[in-house]
Scaffold this motif. Structure first.
Motif, PDB file in Angstrom:
ATOM      1  N   LEU A 144       0.792  -1.142  -0.054  1.00 36.84           N
ATOM      2  CA  LEU A 144      -0.044   0.028  -0.077  1.00 36.84           C
ATOM      3  C   LEU A 144       1.024   1.300  -0.191  1.00 36.84           C
ATOM      4  O   LEU A 144       2.162   1.242   0.699  1.00 36.84           O
ATOM      5  CB  LEU A 144      -0.952  -0.057   1.256  1.00 36.84           C
ATOM      6  CG  LEU A 144      -2.044  -1.342   1.127  1.00 36.84           C
ATOM      7  CD1 LEU A 144      -2.572  -1.256   2.664  1.00 36.84           C
ATOM      8  CD2 LEU A 144      -2.908  -0.805   0.303  1.00 36.84           C
ATOM      9  N   PRO A 145       0.416   2.371  -0.708  1.00 39.80           N
ATOM     10  CA  PRO A 145       1.137   3.424  -0.780  1.00 39.80           C
ATOM     11  C   PRO A 145       1.922   4.018   0.561  1.00 39.80           C
ATOM     12  O   PRO A 145       2.921   4.375   0.575  1.00 39.80           O
ATOM     13  CB  PRO A 145       0.361   4.699  -1.292  1.00 39.80           C
ATOM     14  CG  PRO A 145      -0.856   3.717  -2.248  1.00 39.80           C
ATOM     15  CD  PRO A 145      -1.067   2.391  -1.299  1.00 39.80           C
ATOM     16  N   GLU A 146       1.176   4.047   1.418  1.00 42.01           N
ATOM     17  CA  GLU A 146       1.283   4.412   2.808  1.00 42.01           C
ATOM     18  C   GLU A 146       2.706   3.757   3.560  1.00 42.01           C
ATOM     19  O   GLU A 146       3.124   4.153   4.502  1.00 42.01           O
ATOM     20  CB  GLU A 146       0.368   4.668   3.692  1.00 42.01           C
ATOM     21  CG  GLU A 146      -0.595   3.401   4.022  1.00 42.01           C
ATOM     22  CD  GLU A 146      -1.625   3.260   3.274  1.00 42.01           C
ATOM     23  OE1 GLU A 146      -2.552   2.425   3.840  1.00 42.01           O
ATOM     24  OE2 GLU A 146      -1.559   3.414   2.039  1.00 42.01           O
ATOM     25  N   PHE A 147       2.760   2.623   2.975  1.00 36.37           N
ATOM     26  CA  PHE A 147       3.825   1.679   3.616  1.00 36.37           C
ATOM     27  C   PHE A 147       5.294   1.290   2.784  1.00 36.37           C
ATOM     28  O   PHE A 147       6.071   0.709   3.000  1.00 36.37           O
ATOM     29  CB  PHE A 147       3.393   0.316   3.988  1.00 36.37           C
ATOM     30  CG  PHE A 147       2.125   0.517   4.881  1.00 36.37           C
ATOM     31  CD1 PHE A 147       2.397   1.104   6.112  1.00 36.37           C
ATOM     32  CD2 PHE A 147       1.022  -0.229   4.796  1.00 36.37           C
ATOM     33  CE1 PHE A 147       1.308   1.070   7.055  1.00 36.37           C
ATOM     34  CE2 PHE A 147      -0.347  -0.023   5.784  1.00 36.37           C
ATOM     35  CZ  PHE A 147       0.179   0.484   6.857  1.00 36.37           C
ATOM     36  N   LYS A 167      -0.395  -7.114   6.429  1.00 40.22           N
ATOM     37  CA  LYS A 167      -1.190  -5.932   6.633  1.00 40.22           C
ATOM     38  C   LYS A 167      -0.798  -4.787   5.902  1.00 40.22           C
ATOM     39  O   LYS A 167      -1.474  -3.733   5.666  1.00 40.22           O
ATOM     40  CB  LYS A 167      -1.250  -5.609   8.335  1.00 40.22           C
ATOM     41  CG  LYS A 167       0.252  -5.276   8.685  1.00 40.22           C
ATOM     42  CD  LYS A 167       0.127  -4.848  10.239  1.00 40.22           C
ATOM     43  CE  LYS A 167       1.201  -4.736  10.972  1.00 40.22           C
ATOM     44  NZ  LYS A 167       1.166  -4.461  12.238  1.00 40.22           N
ATOM     45  N   HIS A 168       0.493  -4.763   5.320  1.00 38.87           N
ATOM     46  CA  HIS A 168       0.881  -3.932   4.651  1.00 38.87           C
ATOM     47  C   HIS A 168       0.546  -3.710   2.981  1.00 38.87           C
ATOM     48  O   HIS A 168       1.054  -2.908   2.334  1.00 38.87           O
ATOM     49  CB  HIS A 168       2.644  -3.762   4.682  1.00 38.87           C
ATOM     50  CG  HIS A 168       2.989  -3.359   6.255  1.00 38.87           C
ATOM     51  ND1 HIS A 168       3.542  -4.370   6.675  1.00 38.87           N
ATOM     52  CD2 HIS A 168       2.521  -2.557   7.154  1.00 38.87           C
ATOM     53  CE1 HIS A 168       3.925  -4.081   8.070  1.00 38.87           C
ATOM     54  NE2 HIS A 168       3.110  -2.709   8.136  1.00 38.87           N
ATOM     55  N   ARG A 169      -0.073  -4.787   2.722  1.00 34.66           N
ATOM     56  CA  ARG A 169      -0.189  -5.110   1.252  1.00 34.66           C
ATOM     57  C   ARG A 169      -1.817  -4.903   0.892  1.00 34.66           C
ATOM     58  O   ARG A 169      -2.687  -5.081   1.812  1.00 34.66           O
ATOM     59  CB  ARG A 169       0.239  -6.491   0.856  1.00 34.66           C
ATOM     60  CG  ARG A 169       1.763  -6.595   0.830  1.00 34.66           C
ATOM     61  CD  ARG A 169       2.076  -8.198   0.282  1.00 34.66           C
ATOM     62  NE  ARG A 169       3.549  -8.082   0.451  1.00 34.66           N
ATOM     63  CZ  ARG A 169       4.506  -7.632  -0.482  1.00 34.66           C
ATOM     64  NH1 ARG A 169       4.132  -7.087  -1.569  1.00 34.66           N
ATOM     65  NH2 ARG A 169       5.567  -7.975  -0.548  1.00 34.66           N
ATOM     66  N   ARG A 170      -2.109  -4.854  -0.297  1.00 33.29           N
ATOM     67  CA  ARG A 170      -3.425  -4.678  -0.724  1.00 33.29           C
ATOM     68  C   ARG A 170      -4.335  -5.766  -0.270  1.00 33.29           C
ATOM     69  O   ARG A 170      -3.784  -7.076  -0.606  1.00 33.29           O
ATOM     70  CB  ARG A 170      -3.530  -4.529  -2.139  1.00 33.29           C
ATOM     71  CG  ARG A 170      -4.712  -4.784  -2.973  1.00 33.29           C
ATOM     72  CD  ARG A 170      -5.760  -3.614  -2.809  1.00 33.29           C
ATOM     73  NE  ARG A 170      -6.851  -3.247  -3.905  1.00 33.29           N
ATOM     74  CZ  ARG A 170      -7.945  -3.966  -4.240  1.00 33.29           C
ATOM     75  NH1 ARG A 170      -8.156  -4.974  -3.582  1.00 33.29           N
ATOM     76  NH2 ARG A 170      -8.652  -3.582  -5.126  1.00 33.29           N
TER      77      ARG A 170
END
Length: 302
Positions: free
Chosen positions: A262-265, A276-279
């Protein structure tokens, strides 16, 4: 892929996969090639993104019945999807803890089919007068596993199967295969460099002679670009019908998913990236084309 046998969910997932691997030749073909190339050390190194089931929207069956199994195992019901052209509803379910696959369950909107198709389906399902899941002890993993391999209605005739096939290939698949596991999914981003993008992995698959679903392109990409999926095409296998006729029909297939960070990570180091950091979740347009992995046009045209 195999889980410890210390809880009912583990027993169910292991049993599902053992039956699936025995029936879908591409599973061992892909695994053996990954082992031979040193991409994985064992089958257990493959991370299963999700598994999928198909159901019929008739009284006492469908998602409302089927979901009881996985809700009892701690899964949580998530987003709803509607597939207008294929006349399907679907939900996905997130696992109770990391390491377990997501579950994707679809349901045929039987009431949206022609009266002839509805009549054929109800001919087989009308004898089910109560929810069969209610009769299972959901704390007994083996009992649940056995249920998922058990036919809930009579074997169809070849003429009924072909009549459904002409209108809804999904309907024909379910009327013959019942609750058989439709596919499992390899998490591509969890593999080593050189194999952890779909472009690289699809090239590897092609090199070992695996046919890929090209409906909507070989790689299906979500609108946000963060979920990319591809899949094999089901093999045809000889199936015996109630009228003694034998036809070649579609079985199950293998899917591949690449979930981007995800962009925020994106600032995190590779070693810090977790599930939890992925789509997460799914995408209607992607899934719509993946369904066609059991369709005649893909099988015969691939």
């Amino acid at each position: 892929m195999h889980f410890d046998e210390n809880k009912p969910l583990d027993v169910v997932l292991n049993d599902l996969f053992d039956h699936y691997r025995a029936h879908v030749s591409d599973v061992n073909k892909i695994t053996d090639a990954l082992l031979a190339k040193g991409v994985i050390g064992s089958q257990e190194d493959i991370v299963n993104d999700h598994i999928a089931f198909r159901t019929l929207g008739v009284p006492h069956l469908g998602i409302k019945s089927f979901e009881k199994i996985f809700l009892a195992f701690g899964y949580e019901k998530r987003d709803y999807y509607y597939f207008e052209g294929k006349k399907l509803d679907a939900y996905w379910f997130s696992p109770p803890q990391e390491g377990y696959p997501r579950i994707f369950v679809s349901e045929l909107r039987v009431q949206d089919l022609s009266s002839k198709a509805q009549e054929i389906i109800h001919k087989y399902t009308s004898s089910i007068v109560e929810d069969p899941v209610d009769a299972i002890n959901l704390e007994n993993g083996q009992e649940v596993a056995d249920f998922l391999q058990k036919p809930l209605w009579d074997l169809p005739t070849s003429t009924d199967y072909q009549a459904l096939l002409a209108e809804s290939e999904y309907a024909a698949w379910v009327i013959y295969n019942r609750y058989y596991l439709n596919h499992y999914t390899i998490s591509i981003h969890e593999l080593k460099d050189g194999y952890n993008t779909l472009e690289e992995f699809n090239s590897f698959l092609t090199s070992i002679g695996v046919k890929l679903n090209n409906s909507g392109g070989v790689i299906k990409t979500s609108d946000d670009g963060l979920l990319r999926q591809s899949s094999t095409v089901s093999a045809l296998y000889k199936a015996l019908f109630a009228d003694g006729q034998e036809l070649e029909i579609a079985g199950s297939y293998v899917e591949f998913a690449e979930r981007s960070i995800l962009p925020e990570f994106t600032h995190l180091a590779k070693s810090e990236i977790g599930v939890k950091h992925r789509r997460d979740g799914f995408e209607t347009n992607n899934a719509d084309k993946i369904f066609e992995s059991t369709y005649t046009t893909q099988i015969k045209g691939a």
